[in-house]
Design an enzyme around this catalytic site. Structure first.
Site, PDB file in Angstrom:
ATOM      1  N   ILE A 104       6.534   6.784  16.202  1.00  0.00           N
ATOM      2  CA  ILE A 104       6.444   6.546  17.648  1.00  0.00           C
ATOM      3  C   ILE A 104       7.432   5.428  17.967  1.00  0.00           C
ATOM      4  O   ILE A 104       7.216   4.277  17.569  1.00  0.00           O
ATOM      5  CB  ILE A 104       5.011   6.128  18.063  1.00  0.00           C
ATOM      6  CG1 ILE A 104       3.981   7.137  17.550  1.00  0.00           C
ATOM      7  CG2 ILE A 104       4.924   5.990  19.586  1.00  0.00           C
ATOM      8  CD1 ILE A 104       2.538   6.651  17.650  1.00  0.00           C
TER       9      ILE A 104
ATOM     10  N   GLU B  41       4.118   6.981   8.457  1.00  0.00           N
ATOM     11  CA  GLU B  41       3.180   6.612   7.388  1.00  0.00           C
ATOM     12  C   GLU B  41       2.204   5.549   7.883  1.00  0.00           C
ATOM     13  O   GLU B  41       0.993   5.639   7.679  1.00  0.00           O
ATOM     14  CB  GLU B  41       3.945   6.053   6.177  1.00  0.00           C
ATOM     15  CG  GLU B  41       4.901   7.034   5.538  1.00  0.00           C
ATOM     16  CD  GLU B  41       6.307   6.970   6.119  1.00  0.00           C
ATOM     17  OE1 GLU B  41       6.447   6.805   7.356  1.00  0.00           O
ATOM     18  OE2 GLU B  41       7.259   7.093   5.347  1.00  0.00           O
TER      19      GLU B  41
HETATM   20  N1  THU Z   1      10.713   6.434   9.909  1.00  0.00           N
HETATM   21  C1  THU Z   1       9.457   6.788   9.529  1.00  0.00           C
HETATM   22  O1  THU Z   1       8.641   7.262  10.337  1.00  0.00           O
HETATM   23  N2  THU Z   1       9.107   6.602   8.229  1.00  0.00           N
HETATM   24  C2  THU Z   1       9.927   6.062   7.274  1.00  0.00           C
HETATM   25  O2  THU Z   1       9.484   5.797   6.156  1.00  0.00           O
HETATM   26  C3  THU Z   1      11.340   5.834   7.588  1.00  0.00           C
HETATM   27  C4  THU Z   1      11.701   5.867   9.030  1.00  0.00           C
HETATM   28  C5  THU Z   1      11.080   6.593  11.325  1.00  0.00           C
HETATM   29  C6  THU Z   1      11.327   5.296  12.054  1.00  0.00           C
HETATM   30  C7  THU Z   1      12.232   5.745  13.186  1.00  0.00           C
HETATM   31  O3  THU Z   1      11.411   6.192  14.267  1.00  0.00           O
HETATM   32  C8  THU Z   1      12.976   6.936  12.613  1.00  0.00           C
HETATM   33  O4  THU Z   1      12.280   7.319  11.433  1.00  0.00           O
HETATM   34  C9  THU Z   1      14.415   6.639  12.277  1.00  0.00           C
HETATM   35  O5  THU Z   1      14.524   5.530  11.467  1.00  0.00           O
END
Ligand code: THU
Length: 141
Positions: A44, A56
């Site tokens: 989000i 996560e």
């Molecule tokens: N992101 C995640 O949801 N989990 C991770 O472990 C790495 C990055 C998301 C954060 C951001 O919204 C998008 O991926 C790009 O970095």
């Protein structure tokens, strides 16, 4: 017992709900509790970039807020939000999420990464060796 494929599929479903208008990178996670309950999470984002949350940690926040502390595995799926279907690259958790997991999970907590052609399963203590822990502050690490 839920299979890795089932957890990856639930992570893929959660990914469809990602709010990622700034990066266009959508991530979904499916967090498995010891009794088989699954909590889903998606990333989000926010116009104030540091205020966003990863998929996560969104899943852990839902689970902990629901009173859970018994985690055995998490499946993670992430990739270009414009592309439909399952991403063809695995999406390993970022460093902050690894640290977040280390606070709440055992070393043998499983991290499941998948694509249509591959599935890799890691232990948390493999992906975050020598993690920071206040209890170890004066120890040897
Ligand atoms: N992101 C995640 O949801 N989990 C991770 O472990 C790495 C990055 C998301 C954060 C951001 O919204 C998008 O991926 C790009 O970095």
């Amino acid at each position: 017992m839920r299979s890795e494929a089932e957890l990856l599929s639930l992570a893929g479903k959660a990914r469809e709900r990602a709010y990622c208008r700034y990066s266009n990178f959508s991530v979904g996670a499916a967090l498995l509790c010891d009794d088989g309950t699954v909590y889903q999470g998606c990333n989000i984002e926010n116009a104030s970039f540091g205020a966003g949350i990863c998929a996560e940690r969104a899943a852990f926040s839902a689970a902990v807020s629901d009173g859970r502390r018994d985690f055995s595995a998490i499946a993670i799926v992430g990739g270009d939000a414009e592309k439909v279907g399952f991403p063809d690259k695995q999406c390993p958790p970022c460093g902050i999420c690894r640290q977040f997991m280390s606070e709440l999970c055992r070393g043998d907590f499983r991290i499941i990464l998948g694509t249509p052609r591959s599935c890799s399963v890691y232990r948390l203590d493999e992906l975050l060796p020598h993690g920071f822990d206040l209890e170890d502050k004066h120890g040897e690490n």
